[in-house]
Enzyme design. Structure first.
Site, mmCIF file in Angstrom:
data_model
loop_
_atom_site.group_PDB
_atom_site.id
_atom_site.type_symbol
_atom_site.label_atom_id
_atom_site.label_comp_id
_atom_site.label_asym_id
_atom_site.label_seq_id
_atom_site.Cartn_x
_atom_site.Cartn_y
_atom_site.Cartn_z
ATOM 1 C CB CYS A 115 -0.943 0.025 1.197
ATOM 2 S SG CYS A 115 -2.225 -1.223 1.110
ATOM 3 C CG HIS A 256 -2.777 3.774 3.083
ATOM 4 N ND1 HIS A 256 -3.502 3.621 1.923
ATOM 5 C CD2 HIS A 256 -2.709 2.526 3.639
ATOM 6 C CE1 HIS A 256 -3.858 2.356 1.784
ATOM 7 N NE2 HIS A 256 -3.388 1.669 2.821
ATOM 8 C CG ASN A 286 -6.505 -0.183 2.409
ATOM 9 O OD1 ASN A 286 -5.983 0.345 1.431
ATOM 10 N ND2 ASN A 286 -5.803 -0.811 3.334
HETATM 11 N N1 ACO Z 1 -17.231 -8.191 11.725
HETATM 12 C C1 ACO Z 1 -17.496 -8.544 12.992
HETATM 13 N N2 ACO Z 1 -16.545 -8.959 13.829
HETATM 14 C C2 ACO Z 1 -15.287 -9.039 13.367
HETATM 15 C C3 ACO Z 1 -14.953 -8.677 12.053
HETATM 16 C C4 ACO Z 1 -15.995 -8.229 11.227
HETATM 17 N N3 ACO Z 1 -15.780 -7.853 9.926
HETATM 18 N N4 ACO Z 1 -13.629 -8.841 11.885
HETATM 19 C C5 ACO Z 1 -13.140 -9.285 13.043
HETATM 20 N N5 ACO Z 1 -14.156 -9.422 13.954
HETATM 21 C C6 ACO Z 1 -14.077 -9.866 15.343
HETATM 22 C C7 ACO Z 1 -12.846 -10.676 15.634
HETATM 23 O O1 ACO Z 1 -13.080 -12.034 15.314
HETATM 24 C C8 ACO Z 1 -12.682 -10.465 17.115
HETATM 25 O O2 ACO Z 1 -13.569 -11.319 17.780
HETATM 26 P P1 ACO Z 1 -13.121 -12.026 19.182
HETATM 27 O O3 ACO Z 1 -12.857 -10.887 20.125
HETATM 28 O O4 ACO Z 1 -14.299 -12.855 19.522
HETATM 29 O O5 ACO Z 1 -11.875 -12.796 18.856
HETATM 30 C C9 ACO Z 1 -13.194 -9.043 17.333
HETATM 31 O O6 ACO Z 1 -13.971 -8.722 16.173
HETATM 32 C C10 ACO Z 1 -12.091 -8.030 17.483
HETATM 33 O O7 ACO Z 1 -11.138 -8.234 16.479
HETATM 34 P P2 ACO Z 1 -9.840 -7.365 16.359
HETATM 35 O O8 ACO Z 1 -8.989 -7.872 15.235
HETATM 36 O O9 ACO Z 1 -9.201 -7.225 17.711
HETATM 37 O O10 ACO Z 1 -10.461 -5.943 15.996
HETATM 38 P P3 ACO Z 1 -9.732 -4.571 15.882
HETATM 39 O O11 ACO Z 1 -10.413 -3.607 16.743
HETATM 40 O O12 ACO Z 1 -8.237 -4.732 15.983
HETATM 41 O O13 ACO Z 1 -10.046 -4.169 14.363
HETATM 42 C C11 ACO Z 1 -9.075 -4.182 12.164
HETATM 43 C C12 ACO Z 1 -9.661 -5.011 13.300
HETATM 44 C C13 ACO Z 1 -10.156 -3.259 11.622
HETATM 45 C C14 ACO Z 1 -8.608 -5.129 11.055
HETATM 46 C C15 ACO Z 1 -7.880 -3.355 12.694
HETATM 47 O O14 ACO Z 1 -7.015 -4.178 13.412
HETATM 48 C C16 ACO Z 1 -7.114 -2.674 11.591
HETATM 49 O O15 ACO Z 1 -7.617 -1.794 10.926
HETATM 50 N N6 ACO Z 1 -5.833 -3.034 11.426
HETATM 51 C C17 ACO Z 1 -4.997 -2.396 10.412
HETATM 52 C C18 ACO Z 1 -5.267 -3.018 9.078
HETATM 53 C C19 ACO Z 1 -4.619 -2.263 7.957
HETATM 54 O O16 ACO Z 1 -4.373 -1.089 8.025
HETATM 55 N N7 ACO Z 1 -4.373 -2.986 6.857
HETATM 56 C C20 ACO Z 1 -3.949 -2.429 5.647
HETATM 57 C C21 ACO Z 1 -2.501 -2.103 5.575
HETATM 58 S S1 ACO Z 1 -2.113 -1.438 4.041
HETATM 59 C C22 ACO Z 1 -1.607 -2.650 2.940
HETATM 60 O O17 ACO Z 1 -0.442 -2.778 2.614
HETATM 61 C C23 ACO Z 1 -2.583 -3.608 2.362
#
Ligand code: ACO
Length: 356
Positions: A115, A256, A286
């Protein structure tokens, strides 16, 4: 030899027609609009048609950027495409884009930095101009991440969208309206946190790689989140320090567009008020290498950058910064797989875009 100053002279973008909302996703995934919007800020995204690849979106964006600048494809000296979802492993997506826009003979190559690719490509294109090796460089960020997603995996499927953005780089008349500097970096210890493992020479395509989901993006969201929130701040501070600008001088912060919580946390730590932060991830998700040019284009469209910027009146915070569109100070920061990061500080003058 003194480096030649470089400016962004035009921008063009393209997104697929199909809009997929969070509610649409919750019909097939165990998720909800409430979870996706509060955890990420995303409400909907554009998804490419079955027959649309990165070059199809990228070529439209590229043609628009060239039309806005009044530059013919044959006048280009170089095309660089950044993508994590290229049409093929090779030849380069830039080659397909070149063919679609009619830039026969123009050198064209791809750049892979996940990204962060758009910022890396901007730095590479700028270096060609700064060193006198090129005068007109087209930088295209094009991604159809939807094709690399396991649509049964709610932890990644809800985050990404498809799109493309292109900018034309040219020599600037003065350093005052050009790109002021870059900060690029990479932390290889995090390479396994965000990847698409199979299909390359490490894990060639096989029945096993298909059955184990190796051809889909896998991500440790929590670790990538922590990395992003930290690196945006440190990279931005480093670049501002090296170029001699204060954070209060930044007119527009364009990070980003991965997650609104990452953006809010980083902007808060940097001390950039919300009215100087550009976001549109609620509508696009994203879009990987397209996210920053999609923001630049919309900032020009809405008068926050470019020739017409400032027509809507004073800066929202009432500060004494320039009200005119020219010479706005823009701070762009990307991050992604690698784990890579890149910042660019630029004074933007008249960035042209076509009226649709
Ligand atoms: N819907 C409902 N629940 C979900 C979903 C969803 N879509 N996805 C995950 N959950 C659940 C998980 O299973 C977890 O459940 P549990 O507590 O029973 O285990 C709970 O929600 C919390 O999950 P987390 O992963 O801790 O949630 P978090 O608050 O960290 O948010 C997210 C997740 C949005 C992915 C966040 O971590 C994030 O944005 N990370 C950065 C990702 C990013 O920027 N990626 C792109 C980089 S750029 C590139 O090069 C591609």
């Amino acid at each position: 030899m003194k480096p030649i100053p470089v400016k962004i002279s035009s921008v063009g973008t393209h997104v697929p027609d199909r809009i997929v909302t969070n509610d649409d996703l919750s019909l097939t995934l165990d998720t909800s609009d409430e979870w996706i919007s509060t955890r990420s800020g995303i409400r909907e995204r554009r998804i490419a048609a079955d027959d649309q690849a990165a070059s199809d979106l990228g070529a439209v964006a590229a043609a628009r950027a060239l039309e806005a600048a009044g530059v013919r494809p044959s006048e280009l000296d170089l095309i660089i495409t950044a993508s994590l979802s290229p049409d093929m492993l090779f030849p380069a997506t830039a080659s397909f884009i070149s063919g679609k826009i009619g830039a026969d003979g123009v050198p064209a190559f791809d750049l892979s930095a996940a990204c962060t690719g758009f910022i890396y490509a901007l730095a590479t294109g700028s270096a060609f101009i700064a060193s006198g090796q090129a005068e007109k460089v087209l930088v295209v960020g094009a991604d159809v991440v939807s094709k690399m997603i396991d649509w049964t995996d709610r932890s990644t499927a809800v985050l990404f969208g498809d799109g493309a953005g292109a900018v034309l780089l040219e020599p600037a008349e003065s350093e005052q309206e050009g790109i002021l500097g870059f900060d690029l970096g990479n932390d290889p210890s995090g390479a396994g946190l965000l990847s698409l493992a199979a299909g390359g020479s490490r894990l060639p395509a096989s029945r096993e790689t298909v059955e184990s989901g190796g051809h889909f993006i896998s991500m440790n969201g929590r670790e990538v989140y922590k990395f992003a929130a930290r690196i945006i701040v440190s990279s931005a501070r480093k670049l501002l320090g090296e170029t001699g600008y204060g954070v209060d001088e930044v007119d527009l912060f364009v990070p980003h567009q991965a997650n609104i919580r990452i953006i809010d946390a980083a902007a808060g730590k940097l001390g950039i008020p919300p009215e100087r932060v550009f976001t549109n991830l609620e509508r696009y998700g994203n879009t990987s290498c397209a996210s920053i040019p999609l923001c630049i284009d919309e900032a020009v469209l809405t008068g926050r950058l470019g020739a017409t910027a400032g027509v809507q009146g004073k800066n929202p915070d009432g500060s004494g910064r320039s009200e005119s569109g020219s010479n706005k100070l823009v701070l762009m920061v990307g991050f992604g797989g690698g784990l890579s990061w890149g910042s660019c500080l630029a004074r933007t003058g008249d960035i042209k875009r076509i009226q649709e």
